[in-house]
Design an enzyme around this catalytic site. Structure first.
Site, PDB file in Angstrom:
ATOM      1  N   LYS A 183       0.806  -1.227   0.000  1.00  0.00           N
ATOM      2  CA  LYS A 183       0.000   0.000   0.000  1.00  0.00           C
ATOM      3  C   LYS A 183       0.838   1.277   0.000  1.00  0.00           C
ATOM      4  CE  LYS A 183      -4.400  -1.717   1.369  1.00  0.00           C
ATOM      5  NZ  LYS A 183      -5.637  -1.641   2.091  1.00  0.00           N
ATOM      6  N   LYS A 227      -4.986  -9.370  -6.352  1.00  0.00           N
ATOM      7  CA  LYS A 227      -6.300  -9.727  -5.804  1.00  0.00           C
ATOM      8  C   LYS A 227      -7.361  -8.711  -6.183  1.00  0.00           C
ATOM      9  CE  LYS A 227      -6.529  -7.569  -1.268  1.00  0.00           C
ATOM     10  NZ  LYS A 227      -7.818  -7.271  -0.716  1.00  0.00           N
ATOM     11  N   LYS A 276     -11.361  -3.358  -3.813  1.00  0.00           N
ATOM     12  CA  LYS A 276     -12.246  -2.220  -4.046  1.00  0.00           C
ATOM     13  C   LYS A 276     -11.456  -0.936  -4.280  1.00  0.00           C
ATOM     14  CE  LYS A 276     -13.904  -2.852   0.590  1.00  0.00           C
ATOM     15  NZ  LYS A 276     -12.714  -2.968   1.415  1.00  0.00           N
TER      16      LYS A 276
HETATM   17  P1  ATP Z   1      -9.390  -3.793  -0.688  1.00  0.00           P
HETATM   18  O1  ATP Z   1     -10.334  -4.811  -1.250  1.00  0.00           O
HETATM   19  O2  ATP Z   1      -9.666  -2.398  -1.105  1.00  0.00           O
HETATM   20  O3  ATP Z   1      -7.938  -4.143  -0.826  1.00  0.00           O
HETATM   21  P2  ATP Z   1      -9.279  -4.745   1.899  1.00  0.00           P
HETATM   22  O4  ATP Z   1      -8.572  -5.976   1.504  1.00  0.00           O
HETATM   23  O5  ATP Z   1      -8.629  -3.877   2.884  1.00  0.00           O
HETATM   24  O6  ATP Z   1      -9.704  -3.779   0.794  1.00  0.00           O
HETATM   25  P3  ATP Z   1     -11.433  -5.322   3.583  1.00  0.00           P
HETATM   26  O7  ATP Z   1     -12.802  -4.803   3.388  1.00  0.00           O
HETATM   27  O8  ATP Z   1     -10.705  -4.798   4.724  1.00  0.00           O
HETATM   28  O9  ATP Z   1     -10.706  -5.220   2.238  1.00  0.00           O
HETATM   29  O10 ATP Z   1     -11.420  -6.871   3.634  1.00  0.00           O
HETATM   30  C1  ATP Z   1     -12.414  -7.561   4.235  1.00  0.00           C
HETATM   31  C2  ATP Z   1     -12.151  -9.020   4.141  1.00  0.00           C
HETATM   32  O11 ATP Z   1     -12.249  -9.417   2.764  1.00  0.00           O
HETATM   33  C3  ATP Z   1     -10.784  -9.484   4.622  1.00  0.00           C
HETATM   34  O12 ATP Z   1     -10.938 -10.674   5.371  1.00  0.00           O
HETATM   35  C4  ATP Z   1     -10.029  -9.744   3.364  1.00  0.00           C
HETATM   36  O13 ATP Z   1      -9.054 -10.736   3.528  1.00  0.00           O
HETATM   37  C5  ATP Z   1     -11.136 -10.220   2.432  1.00  0.00           C
HETATM   38  N1  ATP Z   1     -10.794  -9.979   1.037  1.00  0.00           N
HETATM   39  C6  ATP Z   1     -10.501  -8.799   0.449  1.00  0.00           C
HETATM   40  N2  ATP Z   1     -10.237  -8.943  -0.850  1.00  0.00           N
HETATM   41  C7  ATP Z   1     -10.383 -10.284  -1.112  1.00  0.00           C
HETATM   42  C8  ATP Z   1     -10.253 -11.083  -2.287  1.00  0.00           C
HETATM   43  N3  ATP Z   1      -9.926 -10.559  -3.450  1.00  0.00           N
HETATM   44  N4  ATP Z   1     -10.480 -12.413  -2.182  1.00  0.00           N
HETATM   45  C9  ATP Z   1     -10.827 -12.964  -1.006  1.00  0.00           C
HETATM   46  N5  ATP Z   1     -10.965 -12.271   0.132  1.00  0.00           N
HETATM   47  C10 ATP Z   1     -10.743 -10.950   0.103  1.00  0.00           C
END
Ligand code: ATP
Ligand code: LTN
Length: 327
Positions: free
Chosen positions: A112, A194, A197
């Site tokens: 990040k 991955k 969002k």
């Molecule tokens: P971003 O998607 O923007 O990178 P983030 O990973 O910080 O945001 P969160 O909303 O904090 O997303 O994540 C919530 C949960 O979703 C966490 O347990 C994370 O591991 C899971 N997660 C996020 N992206 C994925 C993905 N592509 N596949 C599976 N699990 C995911």
């Protein structure tokens, strides 16, 4: 009975990676009769700039999404992180036993901050310590998360062990739980990274609120390869990701999917996938909209959850304050 805890950031509309990586596994554990804690980590969200009105909206949206996905406030403590100030209090104390070096090694922090220079906040650096506090306050045993959060849960384990060794048995040692399929849904436009969002392109993810036309467009443009056959192969990253998504939304195994697309190509596979995704998301979207239409009720649920969480968190903090000698 194991204690299960997870949390998600209210940093935008959630995507299917969040749903299959964290929300669905949590709901499954909730239904097997465990003690559960789930919260919206608003203080994690502000480690990167947030527009206040948008943040307020996203907190409501995240809450509505959990409820729509089947989180039951009778079985699960559902609340907003900032409403239980013991989280930040414990984070400070853990800051004083965490090492700079171990935080510098966190891959999410490195990802990040790459190329950001001096604009990186202290909050972003310290984010895993707040997450450790989130987990350790509630005697958590199991933390269902996506693959990207494993390292953070391991830090929580290390900090708990260090604290216990120095001050005596205080914290339960938590374990991450990562599902086999769907722990890491990849970006549609780039299957090397991955689904996220915060991705630059909207074509990267399927949001839980995407309509049928949008889903169709995004799946149609999803990256595959030039082989043309529908066969699960980890090396064919784009297709493997689409087959995983297909399997998650239909409940079919990879073999069953391969069987039904023998002799068929990407066009048909993608058209069907878009349809299945839409069928999967429509009922969820309707439920989210219904919950969102009554904000007072959402706030009420969060307040009730926070009151109960504060009692548990305060019990733990009394012990912690006492152990470190400030009480
Ligand atoms: P971003 O998607 O923007 O990178 P983030 O990973 O910080 O945001 P969160 O909303 O904090 O997303 O994540 C919530 C949960 O979703 C966490 O347990 C994370 O591991 C899971 N997660 C996020 N992206 C994925 C993905 N592509 N596949 C599976 N699990 C995911
Ligand atoms: N850092 C996590 C969200 C998070 C979390 C937690 C997950 C904050 N506190 C406690 C599990 C347990 C993320 O960004 N996905």
């Amino acid at each position: 009975m194991s204690k299960v805890l997870t949390a998600l950031q209210p940093s935008g509309v959630l995507h299917i990676g969040n749903y299959f990586g964290a929300i669905e596994p949590f709901v499954k554990l909730q239904d097997s009769g465990n003690t559960n804690v789930l919260f919206v980590v608003d203080y994690h969200a502000i480690t990167v700039p947030q527009e206040p009105e948008m943040l307020r909206k996203n907190i409501m949206f995240a809450t509505a999404t959990y409820l729509a996905a089947g989180v039951d406030p009778k079985k699960t403590l559902l609340f907003q992180q900032s409403h239980v100030p013991q989280h930040t209090e414990l984070a400070w104390i853990l800051n004083c036993i965490a090492h700079m070096g171990e935080l510098e090694r966190m891959t999410q922090y490195k990802d990040k901050t790459r190329g950001k220079g001096e604009a990186v906040t202290v909050g972003l650096f310290d984010y895993p310590v707040l997450m450790a506090a989130d987990i350790l306050l509630y005697e958590t045993e199991i933390v269902p998360v996506g693959e990207d959060q494993k390292q953070h849960v391991e830090l929580a384990r290390d900090l708990a062990e260090r604290f216990n060794k120095r001050f005596g048995e205080t914290f339960t040692i938590p374990k991450p739980q990562i599902r086999k399929e769907g722990a890491r849904i990849m970006g549609l436009d780039d299957p090397e990274i991955k689904m996220s969002k915060s991705a630059k392109s909207e074509k990267n993810f399927i949001s839980l609120m995407d309509d049928d036309k949008t889903i169709e467009k995004k799946i149609k443009s999803a990256v595959t390869d030039s082989q043309g056959t529908i066969k699960y192969d980890e090396k064919r990253k784009g297709l493997a990701n689409l087959i995983t998504i297909y399997s998650l939304v239909t409940g079919q195994t990879n073999n069953q999917i391969e069987e039904s697309y023998k002799g068929k190509g990407y066009k048909e596979f993608k058209e069907d996938l878009a349809k299945h995704l839409n069928d999967f998301l429509k009922p969820l979207q309707n439920k989210i909209k219904t919950y969102l239409s009554d904000e007072t009720e959402l706030k009420n649920i969060l307040d009730q959850g926070a009151k109960k969480a504060q009692i548990l968190a305060e019990q733990k903090m009394k012990d912690v304050r006492n152990k470190i000698g400030v009480y």
